[in-house]
Design a protein around this motif. Structure first.
Motif, PDB file in Angstrom:
ATOM      1  N   GLU A 159      14.695   3.889  27.711  1.00  0.00           N
ATOM      2  CA  GLU A 159      13.367   4.478  27.563  1.00  0.00           C
ATOM      3  C   GLU A 159      12.321   3.457  27.114  1.00  0.00           C
ATOM      4  OE1 GLU A 159      13.287   8.011  25.223  1.00  0.00           O
ATOM      5  OE2 GLU A 159      14.974   8.941  26.297  1.00  0.00           O
ATOM      6  N   VAL A 160      12.768   2.257  26.797  1.00  0.00           N
ATOM      7  CA  VAL A 160      11.838   1.205  26.385  1.00  0.00           C
ATOM      8  C   VAL A 160      11.276   0.510  27.620  1.00  0.00           C
ATOM      9  CG1 VAL A 160      11.594  -0.986  25.175  1.00  0.00           C
ATOM     10  CG2 VAL A 160      13.056   0.810  24.208  1.00  0.00           C
ATOM     11  N   MET A 161       9.951   0.554  27.772  1.00  0.00           N
ATOM     12  CA  MET A 161       9.304  -0.177  28.849  1.00  0.00           C
ATOM     13  C   MET A 161       9.026  -1.611  28.387  1.00  0.00           C
ATOM     14  SD  MET A 161       8.927   1.932  31.469  1.00  0.00           S
ATOM     15  CE  MET A 161      10.511   2.657  31.032  1.00  0.00           C
ATOM     16  N   TYR A 162       8.234  -1.730  27.347  1.00  0.00           N
ATOM     17  CA  TYR A 162       7.962  -3.053  26.788  1.00  0.00           C
ATOM     18  C   TYR A 162       7.387  -2.929  25.389  1.00  0.00           C
ATOM     19  CZ  TYR A 162       3.064  -2.201  28.205  1.00  0.00           C
ATOM     20  OH  TYR A 162       1.807  -1.666  28.377  1.00  0.00           O
ATOM     21  N   MET A 198      18.656  -8.736  25.477  1.00  0.00           N
ATOM     22  CA  MET A 198      18.486  -8.182  26.821  1.00  0.00           C
ATOM     23  C   MET A 198      17.009  -7.998  27.185  1.00  0.00           C
ATOM     24  SD  MET A 198      18.781  -5.798  24.399  1.00  0.00           S
ATOM     25  CE  MET A 198      20.560  -5.674  24.230  1.00  0.00           C
ATOM     26  N   LEU A 199      16.134  -8.045  26.200  1.00  0.00           N
ATOM     27  CA  LEU A 199      14.691  -7.965  26.454  1.00  0.00           C
ATOM     28  C   LEU A 199      14.163  -9.361  26.803  1.00  0.00           C
ATOM     29  CD1 LEU A 199      13.632  -5.573  23.545  1.00  0.00           C
ATOM     30  CD2 LEU A 199      13.979  -4.981  25.946  1.00  0.00           C
ATOM     31  N   PHE A 200      13.204  -9.416  27.708  1.00  0.00           N
ATOM     32  CA  PHE A 200      12.696 -10.688  28.235  1.00  0.00           C
ATOM     33  C   PHE A 200      11.306 -10.984  27.697  1.00  0.00           C
ATOM     34  CE2 PHE A 200      10.368 -13.039  31.576  1.00  0.00           C
ATOM     35  CZ  PHE A 200      11.170 -14.175  31.672  1.00  0.00           C
ATOM     36  N   ARG A 201      11.114 -12.177  27.170  1.00  0.00           N
ATOM     37  CA  ARG A 201       9.819 -12.592  26.617  1.00  0.00           C
ATOM     38  C   ARG A 201       8.947 -13.084  27.781  1.00  0.00           C
ATOM     39  NH1 ARG A 201       8.900 -13.830  21.233  1.00  0.00           N
ATOM     40  NH2 ARG A 201       6.671 -13.960  20.824  1.00  0.00           N
ATOM     41  N   SER A 202       8.125 -12.204  28.304  1.00  0.00           N
ATOM     42  CA  SER A 202       7.308 -12.543  29.471  1.00  0.00           C
ATOM     43  C   SER A 202       6.032 -13.292  29.101  1.00  0.00           C
ATOM     44  CB  SER A 202       6.936 -11.270  30.241  1.00  0.00           C
ATOM     45  OG  SER A 202       6.091 -10.437  29.456  1.00  0.00           O
ATOM     46  N   ASP A 203       5.650 -13.184  27.860  1.00  0.00           N
ATOM     47  CA  ASP A 203       4.402 -13.794  27.393  1.00  0.00           C
ATOM     48  C   ASP A 203       4.498 -13.885  25.878  1.00  0.00           C
ATOM     49  OD1 ASP A 203       1.359 -14.365  28.125  1.00  0.00           O
ATOM     50  OD2 ASP A 203       1.370 -13.106  26.350  1.00  0.00           O
ATOM     51  N   PHE A 206       4.252 -10.338  24.754  1.00  0.00           N
ATOM     52  CA  PHE A 206       4.975  -9.264  25.436  1.00  0.00           C
ATOM     53  C   PHE A 206       6.481  -9.510  25.451  1.00  0.00           C
ATOM     54  CE2 PHE A 206       0.750  -8.602  27.068  1.00  0.00           C
ATOM     55  CZ  PHE A 206       0.661  -7.231  27.285  1.00  0.00           C
ATOM     56  N   LEU A 207       7.234  -8.433  25.234  1.00  0.00           N
ATOM     57  CA  LEU A 207       8.681  -8.424  25.333  1.00  0.00           C
ATOM     58  C   LEU A 207       9.034  -7.236  26.207  1.00  0.00           C
ATOM     59  CD1 LEU A 207      11.070 -10.056  24.149  1.00  0.00           C
ATOM     60  CD2 LEU A 207      11.141  -8.415  22.266  1.00  0.00           C
ATOM     61  N   SER A 226       8.483   1.490  35.696  1.00  0.00           N
ATOM     62  CA  SER A 226       8.793   2.766  36.341  1.00  0.00           C
ATOM     63  C   SER A 226       7.857   3.897  35.934  1.00  0.00           C
ATOM     64  CB  SER A 226      10.233   3.167  36.030  1.00  0.00           C
ATOM     65  OG  SER A 226      10.458   3.210  34.626  1.00  0.00           O
ATOM     66  N   ASN A 227       7.214   3.783  34.789  1.00  0.00           N
ATOM     67  CA  ASN A 227       6.266   4.810  34.357  1.00  0.00           C
ATOM     68  C   ASN A 227       4.817   4.434  34.692  1.00  0.00           C
ATOM     69  OD1 ASN A 227       5.801   2.771  32.528  1.00  0.00           O
ATOM     70  ND2 ASN A 227       5.680   4.144  30.746  1.00  0.00           N
ATOM     71  N   LYS A 228       4.661   3.407  35.561  1.00  0.00           N
ATOM     72  CA  LYS A 228       3.353   2.922  36.037  1.00  0.00           C
ATOM     73  C   LYS A 228       2.584   2.098  35.011  1.00  0.00           C
ATOM     74  CE  LYS A 228       4.229   5.244  39.762  1.00  0.00           C
ATOM     75  NZ  LYS A 228       4.782   4.535  40.937  1.00  0.00           N
ATOM     76  N   SER A 229       3.153   1.880  33.831  1.00  0.00           N
ATOM     77  CA  SER A 229       2.492   1.013  32.856  1.00  0.00           C
ATOM     78  C   SER A 229       2.664  -0.442  33.291  1.00  0.00           C
ATOM     79  CB  SER A 229       3.067   1.226  31.456  1.00  0.00           C
ATOM     80  OG  SER A 229       4.444   0.891  31.421  1.00  0.00           O
ATOM     81  N   THR A 230       1.859  -1.326  32.743  1.00  0.00           N
ATOM     82  CA  THR A 230       1.888  -2.734  33.154  1.00  0.00           C
ATOM     83  C   THR A 230       1.943  -3.664  31.951  1.00  0.00           C
ATOM     84  OG1 THR A 230      -0.535  -2.876  33.200  1.00  0.00           O
ATOM     85  CG2 THR A 230       0.581  -2.242  35.252  1.00  0.00           C
ATOM     86  N   ALA A 231       2.487  -4.852  32.191  1.00  0.00           N
ATOM     87  CA  ALA A 231       2.542  -5.885  31.154  1.00  0.00           C
ATOM     88  C   ALA A 231       2.223  -7.227  31.792  1.00  0.00           C
ATOM     89  CB  ALA A 231       3.925  -5.918  30.501  1.00  0.00           C
ATOM     90  N   GLU A 232       1.810  -8.167  30.989  1.00  0.00           N
ATOM     91  CA  GLU A 232       1.422  -9.481  31.484  1.00  0.00           C
ATOM     92  C   GLU A 232       2.599 -10.452  31.442  1.00  0.00           C
ATOM     93  OE1 GLU A 232      -1.817 -10.736  29.083  1.00  0.00           O
ATOM     94  OE2 GLU A 232      -3.042  -8.979  29.518  1.00  0.00           O
TER      95      GLU A 232
END
Length: 252
Positions: A159-162, A198-203, A206-207, A226-232
């Motif tokens: 359930e965790v997006m970011y 297992m979480l990825f540090r994209s910025d 952001f995780l 999947s819930n249409k939210s976005t991250a950088e």
């Protein structure tokens, strides 16, 4: 708060147990809370339906049935595999049945004439449970744990997006969930990244949960979930993410 339950048929004994539990929680500043103290099996089962964890102090003999405590403990173990179960009883002869029924109690306390000894055992079990909770807090990869004040929260990792940080709220982490609900709690991404590899540090801010990515726009450096939210994603991390997603796609 981690819930504590007391099932004891004798009203005076129940009041003493409850006082011991609540004093131990308060004095040691433990993040626990008594949610049910009763001699009624029906009321106890009603509260049991509303939890997926807990420390349970249970008398063997309830409502005239010498094995009713065993029965309710078996139900608890079936519904809550990781429950902490402590029997408080005058029936020493029933101890072997806890092994036979694979209840695996945390403790088996015999009621003694010396109330101080029983009280100390209850306190020891509370402190042991809290210590075990602290040790295992980050050890389940399928569960994400965080706390706000004196309250503990656990949600399935799926359930965790970011997670992200903001300059407007230093020292705090924002959590975005599958239902688009957000929560904010004290912490930092580096510590979370360490506990949840297992979480990825994209910025820097952001995780992300790679399992919930549905689209990656390389030109815009934007990740869509999947819930249409976005991250950088930073330019430095974009190539690494592309490799990971490409590798995953070949494994499907």
């Amino acid at each position: 708060m981690f819930p504590v339950f007391v099932l004891e048929g004798d009203e005076n004994a129940r009041a003493n147990y409850l006082e011991t539990v609540e004093n131990a929680i308060m004095i040691n500043e433990i993040k626990m809370k008594t949610v049910c103290a009763t001699g009624s099996l029906d009321l106890f089962r009603t509260h049991l339906k509303d939890t997926n964890q807990g420390l349970f102090f249970i008398d063997m003999e309830i409502e005239g049935d010498v094995q009713s405590g065993l029965q309710i403990a078996s139900e608890i173990r079936r519904l809550i595999p990781m429950a902490k179960i402590v029997f408080i009883t005058s029936h020493a002869e029933l101890a072997f049945l806890t092994l036979e029924r694979k209840i695996a109690p945390l403790d088996y306390i015999l009621k003694r004439p010396n109330p101080l000894e029983l009280k100390n055992q209850i306190i020891d079990d509370i402190l042991l449970t809290y210590h075990q909770l602290q040790l295992t807090k980050y050890q389940r990869p399928d569960i994400f744990n965080y706390s706000i004040g004196n309250y503990f929260f656990s949600i399935p990792m799926q359930e965790v997006m970011y997670l992200y940080t903001s300059k407007s709220t230093p020292g705090h982490v924002h959590l975005v969930m599958a239902n688009s609900q957000q929560d904010e709690f004290p912490g930092n991404l580096s510590a979370i990244e360490k506990h949840y590899p297992m979480l990825f540090r994209s910025d820097r801010s952001f995780l992300i949960n790679l399992d919930n990515i549905t689209q990656y726009d390389q030109k815009k450096h934007l990740i869509i979930f999947s819930n249409k939210s976005t991250a950088e994603i930073s330019f430095r991390k974009s190539r690494e993410l592309s490799k990971i997603l490409k590798k995953r796609s070949t494994m499907l």
